[in-house]
Design an enzyme around this catalytic site. Structure first.
Site, PDB file in Angstrom:
ATOM      1  CG  HIS A  93      52.356 -12.299  11.952  1.00 40.40           C
ATOM      2  ND1 HIS A  93      52.978 -11.955  10.770  1.00 40.40           N
ATOM      3  CD2 HIS A  93      51.020 -12.222  11.701  1.00 40.40           C
ATOM      4  CE1 HIS A  93      52.061 -11.685   9.854  1.00 40.40           C
ATOM      5  NE2 HIS A  93      50.864 -11.827  10.411  1.00 40.40           N
ATOM      6  CG  HIS A 261      41.801  -9.444   8.630  1.00 42.00           C
ATOM      7  ND1 HIS A 261      41.833 -10.139   7.440  1.00 42.00           N
ATOM      8  CD2 HIS A 261      43.014  -9.664   9.210  1.00 42.00           C
ATOM      9  CE1 HIS A 261      42.997 -10.753   7.311  1.00 42.00           C
ATOM     10  NE2 HIS A 261      43.724 -10.486   8.381  1.00 42.00           N
TER      11      HIS A 261
END
EC number: 1.11.1.21
Length: 732
Positions: A93, A261
């Site tokens: 992020h 992920h």
């Protein structure tokens, strides 16, 4: 303080009071040109971060980071006893705000610790990740920035869970105030959907440029689907579009999503109504921490972050092929999480694929996928790539390693800025490589002789200035791309850009190339001059001539050492985003935009790292040098073009001239004699800005004074030199 008063006397900047922008919302925002000044930086003007980083024992820092991964803290327990997933998300992020449209965002400044990013909904609970890092940051102090530490923590998280990364480069220097020049969108509501006022979408889901996220406060896509609609195929469109705007192709996109992920989990243990305010809105006693939750313990198994709950695969702290295996092995049912978010759960799950609870080993859960995850299976572009990766673990691991490195280093600029022992030796096309200097550089006598040859070549002052400027002005201080080094102005796509005047460019480059070849062939000691250097030198020679025309003697600084890149080293599609759609310095506007010409000028000045005074003197000089696109007369407020005088300012501020819009073009203005009505000048909105805006007029007045001629020349030369060397990180 009067005993009856409600508060002591304080300035309006402390609290309350209408600002100038409140009174005049359309006022030009020049403050973005004066960000990150020494007044906000506690490190001092002499601080050299690169020098300090080189003293850092990187191996020791990494050892401490590896230890931190499994050192679970009671105040924020680690999922599965390992903080890896949290730190990967933090690093992702930090880097994922980058967008290639204007080069802004990214991990390069450590802005995640400042507003607004520290309080974005998509960054919920990353404040905890940075607090977990604080003991390490405190230990190593000024030798590692927050920007570098956040990325390094992501790398160490991956490595500690069995993944081999592609490398790591330091060199990201922290900023100390929010980057207010970044446009994150016009919405006035967090996570506003596309049907809300001031939407970033128009037409058939056309995302506004240069934005690279689907909603205000998200990094990329809405994991629940477009506007919360759980449609995996529609989500695929958003995934491809947003990642492309961050310079990722579909293969890199699949690798990043599937690789990232592979680790950690999502958090949605209960309703979002239990979650308190973000850090910037939290009370003072919270000490910069936000999202305090009243659901259960508010942490561990009771954590609420995205609202989605669960892990993607078994063994969320281990690198393996589990994500892709689960994605394709099972059918998926749409459910809502305990927080009410759409997500998908695998059906008829084999015991071996059940996921042990992150905090209670006696519990197991079905793997989950978000709507965005399922686009990797059902999207016609992403699906085949993911299927291929699922059958080739080595290719998948290599693709993820490279994509992760690109994600976290994309905004750092050329490899010459990379620091540390883990910098990969391999040169990558997205780094915009330029050959290393492999010859003896020209000296002072050579420079003087070459300048004489250039001026005798028949090329005009304006042609030489225009070409040098065109070569250098692509530089972006945001992601350190572009600039004169590499001489890419002679390559596709730059040689075809309208703003570069291809016909004139071809003529100028041909003459400079002839001079270059003659010089190089005449040398016997290995000395050479590159075309990149010669283009810049031509501009310097022209400015010296223009100064002599005005009666001033002096030398424009010039440092050789630029090299010429090849077409093979140039990704034409990647460079296409550097094309100026507007360049106020050349009085160029490709088309009419919803953003004004003067706003586009300020944005260009910011990308060039110019201050308001630098921008002002540069405009004045470019105009009298007759360096407009298409030799336009607009703003050339002088009777002696190609002479470096302050005439632009003198004539712009002359009260004997009255300005009115031209009838044929509302972007052009006519300046007529106040008494006779005779036409004196024509100018654009950019030109008239320096007499209209009070702050810029104040600067223009300095250069319009009778005693300002020499100062104008000196200041123009200084800022010209700054732009020509903006990409010369080798000189730092």
């Amino acid at each position: 303080m009067d005993k009856d008063s409600k508060r002591p006397v304080v300035g309006s900047t402390v609290r309350g009071g209408m600002s100038n922008r409140d009174w005049w919302p359309n006022q030009l925002n020049l403050s973005i040109l004066h960000q990150q000044s020494n007044k906000s930086n506690p490190m001092g003007e002499d601080f050299d971060y690169a020098k300090e980083f080189k003293k850092l024992n990187l191996a020791a820092v990494k050892k401490d980071l590896y230890a931190l991964m499994t050192d679970s803290q009671e105040w924020w327990p680690a999922d599965y006893g390992h903080y890896g997933g949290l730190f990967i998300r933090m690093a992702w992020h930090s880097a994922g705000t980058y967008r290639m449209g204007d080069g802004r965002g990214g991990a390069g400044s450590g802005s995640q610790r400042l507003a607004p990013l520290n309080s974005w909904p998509d960054n919920a609970n990353l404040d905890k990740a940075r607090r977990l890092l604080w003991p390490i940051k405190k230990k190593y102090g000024k030798r590692i920035s927050w920007a570098d530490l956040m990325v390094l923590a992501g790398n160490c998280a991956l490595e500690s869970m069995g993944f081999k990364t592609f490398g790591f480069a330091g060199g990201r220097e922290d900023v100390w105030e929010p980057e207010t020049d970044i446009y994150w969108g016009a919405e006035e509501e967090w996570l506003a959907t596309s049907d809300k006022p001031k939407s970033r979408y128009s037409g058939d889901r056309d995302l506004e440029n240069p934005l690279a996220a689907v909603q205000m406060g998200l990094i990329y896509v809405n994991p629940e689907g477009p506007d919360g609609n759980p449609d995996p195929v529609a989500a695929g469109y958003d995934v491809i579009e947003t990642f492309a705007r961050m310079a990722m192709d579909p293969e890199e996109t699949v690798a990043l999503v599937a690789g990232g992920h592979t680790f950690g989990k999502c958090h949605g243990a209960g309703p979002a109504s239990h979650v308190g305010p973000e850090p910037e809105a939290a009370p003072i006693e919270a000490q910069g921490l936000g999202w305090k939750s009243s659901f259960g313990t508010g942490k561990g198994g009771d954590t609420i972050t995205s609202g989605i709950e669960g892990a993607w695969k078994p063994y969320p702290t281990r690198w393996d092929m589990g994500y892709l295996k689960v994605l394709f092995k099972y059918e998926w049912e749409l459910v809502k999480s305990p927080a009410g978010a759409y997500q998908w759960l695998a059906m008829d799950v084999d015991e071996e694929d059940m996921v042990i609870d992150a905090h209670d080993p006696s519990k197991k859960h079905r793997p989950m996928m978000t709507t965005a995850d399922l686009s990797l299976r059902f999207d016609p572009v992403l699906g085949p790539i993911a299927k291929r990766f699922s059958k080739n673990p080595k290719a998948f691991a290599d693709a993820f390693a490279r994509a992760w490195f690109k994600l976290t280093h994309r905004d750092m600029g050329p490899r010459s800025r990379y620091l540390g022992p883990e910098v990969p030796k391999k040169e990558l096309i997205w780094q915009d490589p330029v050959p290393a200097v492999n010859h003896k550089l020209i000296g002072a006598r050579d420079i003087a002789a070459l300048k004489r040859e250039i001026l005798a070549s028949g090329l005009s002052v304006s042609q030489l200035v225009y070409t040098a400027w065109s070569s250098a002005v692509t530089f972006r201080g945001s992601d350190k791309r572009g600039g004169a080094n590499g001489a890419r102005i002679r390559l596709a796509p730059q040689k075809e850009w309208e703003v570069n005047q291809p016909a004139q460019l071809k003529k100028v480059l041909a003459k400079l190339e002839k001079i270059r070849r003659a010089f190089n062939s005449a040398q016997s000691d290995g000395k050479k001059v590159s075309l990149a250097d010669l283009i810049v030198l031509g501009g310097c020679a022209a400015i010296e001539q223009a100064a002599r025309n005005a009666g001033y003697k002096g030398t424009v600084p010039f440092k050789p050492g630029r090299m010429d890149a090849t077409q093979k080293q140039t990704d034409a599609a990647s460079f296409a985003v550097l094309e100026p759609l507007a360049d106020g310095f050349r009085n160029y506007l490709k088309a009419k935009f919803t953003v004004s010409a003067e706003e586009l000028l300020i944005d260009k000045a910011r990308l060039l790292t110019l201050t308001a005074p630098e921008m002002t003197v540069l405009i004045g000089g470019m105009r009298v040098l007759n360096a407009n696109y298409g030799q336009s007369p607009h703003g050339v407020f002088t009777k002696r073009p190609e002479t470096l005088t302050n005439d632009f300012f003198v004539n712009l501020l002359d009260m004997g001239t009255v300005w009115n819009p031209a009838k044929a073009d509302d972007c052009v203005f006519e300046g007529r004699d106040r008494q006779t009505g005779a036409l004196r000048w024509t100018g654009t909105r950019v030109d008239l800005l320096f007499g209209s805006n009070s702050q810029l007029r104040a600067i223009a007045e300095v250069y319009a004074c009778k005693d300002a001629g020499e100062k104008f020349v000196n200041d123009f030369v200084a800022v010209w030199n700054k732009v020509m060397n903006a990409d010369r990180f080798d000189l730092a």
